[in-house]
Design a protein around this motif. Structure first.
Motif, short mmCIF file in Angstrom:
data_model
loop_
_atom_site.label_atom_id
_atom_site.label_comp_id
_atom_site.label_asym_id
_atom_site.label_seq_id
_atom_site.Cartn_x
_atom_site.Cartn_y
_atom_site.Cartn_z
N ASN A 37 0.80 -1.48 0.15
CA ASN A 37 0.01 -0.22 0.39
C ASN A 37 0.35 1.60 0.06
O ASN A 37 0.87 2.14 0.94
N ASP A 38 1.42 2.06 -0.75
CA ASP A 38 3.33 2.22 -1.48
C ASP A 38 2.48 3.14 -2.02
O ASP A 38 2.81 2.74 -3.06
N ASP A 39 2.11 4.79 -2.21
CA ASP A 39 1.91 5.10 -3.68
C ASP A 39 2.90 5.46 -4.00
O ASP A 39 4.04 6.70 -3.69
N ALA A 40 3.60 5.72 -4.86
CA ALA A 40 4.43 5.70 -5.86
C ALA A 40 4.60 6.93 -5.98
O ALA A 40 5.75 7.21 -6.46
N ARG A 41 3.69 8.34 -5.32
CA ARG A 41 3.95 9.24 -6.42
C ARG A 41 4.56 10.04 -5.06
O ARG A 41 5.10 10.99 -4.54
N ASP A 42 4.18 9.76 -3.51
CA ASP A 42 5.30 9.57 -1.92
C ASP A 42 5.00 8.79 -2.04
O ASP A 42 4.65 7.98 -0.67
N PRO A 43 6.12 7.51 -1.98
CA PRO A 43 6.33 6.29 -1.24
C PRO A 43 7.06 6.31 0.27
O PRO A 43 7.65 6.99 0.27
N ALA A 44 6.07 5.58 0.37
CA ALA A 44 7.38 5.73 2.64
C ALA A 44 8.01 4.74 2.42
O ALA A 44 8.30 4.46 3.22
N TYR A 45 7.81 3.25 1.51
CA TYR A 45 8.93 1.98 1.46
C TYR A 45 10.07 1.98 0.26
O TYR A 45 11.19 2.22 0.38
N ILE A 46 9.45 2.07 -0.84
CA ILE A 46 10.24 1.93 -1.70
C ILE A 46 10.62 3.14 -2.51
O ILE A 46 8.97 3.75 -2.67
N LYS A 47 11.80 3.64 -2.75
CA LYS A 47 11.94 5.53 -3.84
C LYS A 47 12.19 5.26 -4.47
O LYS A 47 13.56 4.11 -4.85
N THR A 48 12.11 5.94 -5.74
CA THR A 48 12.63 5.74 -6.79
C THR A 48 14.02 6.95 -7.34
O THR A 48 13.61 7.54 -6.33
N VAL A 49 15.52 5.83 -7.13
CA VAL A 49 16.23 7.38 -7.54
C VAL A 49 16.18 7.63 -8.40
O VAL A 49 16.82 6.38 -9.99
N ARG A 50 15.87 8.47 -9.81
CA ARG A 50 16.07 8.65 -11.01
C ARG A 50 17.15 8.05 -11.53
O ARG A 50 18.59 8.79 -11.38
N SER A 51 17.38 7.78 -12.71
CA SER A 51 18.62 7.52 -13.99
C SER A 51 19.19 6.09 -13.06
O SER A 51 20.59 6.36 -13.05
N GLU A 52 19.10 5.95 -11.56
CA GLU A 52 20.15 5.06 -10.81
C GLU A 52 19.26 3.78 -10.52
O GLU A 52 19.58 2.97 -10.73
N GLY A 53 18.21 3.48 -9.27
CA GLY A 53 17.30 2.27 -9.88
C GLY A 53 15.98 2.72 -8.02
O GLY A 53 15.50 3.99 -8.23
N TYR A 54 16.27 1.89 -7.48
CA TYR A 54 15.47 2.24 -6.29
C TYR A 54 16.22 1.70 -5.14
O TYR A 54 17.30 1.41 -4.65
N VAL A 55 15.14 2.41 -4.02
CA VAL A 55 15.86 2.24 -2.99
C VAL A 55 14.90 1.99 -1.41
O VAL A 55 14.14 2.58 -2.08
N PHE A 56 15.51 1.20 -0.44
CA PHE A 56 14.12 0.47 0.49
C PHE A 56 14.22 1.48 1.39
O PHE A 56 15.47 2.05 2.15
N SER A 57 14.10 2.27 2.19
CA SER A 57 13.63 3.58 2.52
C SER A 57 13.74 3.13 4.70
O SER A 57 13.72 4.45 4.76
N LYS A 58 13.06 2.23 4.27
CA LYS A 58 13.03 1.69 6.11
C LYS A 58 14.21 0.80 6.45
O LYS A 58 15.13 0.27 5.54
N PRO A 59 14.26 0.79 7.63
CA PRO A 59 15.60 -0.05 8.61
C PRO A 59 14.92 -1.37 7.88
O PRO A 59 14.16 -1.62 7.99
N VAL A 60 15.67 -2.33 7.57
CA VAL A 60 15.60 -4.14 7.05
C VAL A 60 16.37 -4.45 8.44
O VAL A 60 17.82 -4.19 8.96
N GLU A 61 16.39 -4.99 9.16
CA GLU A 61 16.67 -5.87 10.08
C GLU A 61 15.94 -7.47 9.57
O GLU A 61 15.77 -8.09 9.17
N ILE A 62 17.39 -9.00 9.17
CA ILE A 62 17.68 -9.71 8.90
C ILE A 62 17.56 -11.02 10.15
O ILE A 62 18.38 -10.44 10.80
N LYS A 63 16.60 -11.21 9.99
CA LYS A 63 15.88 -12.05 11.00
C LYS A 63 16.52 -13.25 11.78
O LYS A 63 17.21 -14.08 12.00
N GLU A 64 17.15 -13.84 10.11
CA GLU A 64 17.67 -15.55 9.64
C GLU A 64 17.81 -15.67 8.26
O GLU A 64 17.18 -14.81 7.77
N GLU A 65 19.16 -16.01 8.12
CA GLU A 65 20.16 -15.98 6.82
C GLU A 65 19.27 -17.39 6.69
O GLU A 65 19.57 -18.56 6.70
#
Length: 90
Positions: A37-65
């Protein structure tokens, strides 16, 4: 925060490089945004970086490899019709 381009995302998720006009990553990011439920015009989680790619904008914690493998299964008349992923704790 780390920016991932299309080649990096395809390599990490599907083990292949993007073709010159590959847009499957954009479609997958769009579908992921819908599920989050992330709005592409005003994203809270996945942001587009123009001419570069995507960035996940929230902290990520790996619980189990996990170790994941991809298995192809046969389709009508060929073996590359589809695939499934299996992941197991390391």
């Amino acid at each position: 925060m780390r920016v991932f381009n299309r080649d990096q995302l395809l390599s990490l998720t599907q083990g292949r490089k993007a073709d010159m006009f590959e847009r499957s990553v954009d479609l997958l990011v769009s579908r992921l945004r819908q599920r989050l439920n992330d709005d592409a015009r005003d994203p809270a989680y996945i942001k587009t970086v123009r001419s570069e790619g995507y960035v996940f904008s929230k902290p990520v914690e790996i619980k189990e490899e996990r170790q994941c493998t991809r298995a192809l299964y046969p389709g009508p008349g060929r073996w590359d019709h589809g695939s499934s992923w299996s992941c197991f704790p390391v």
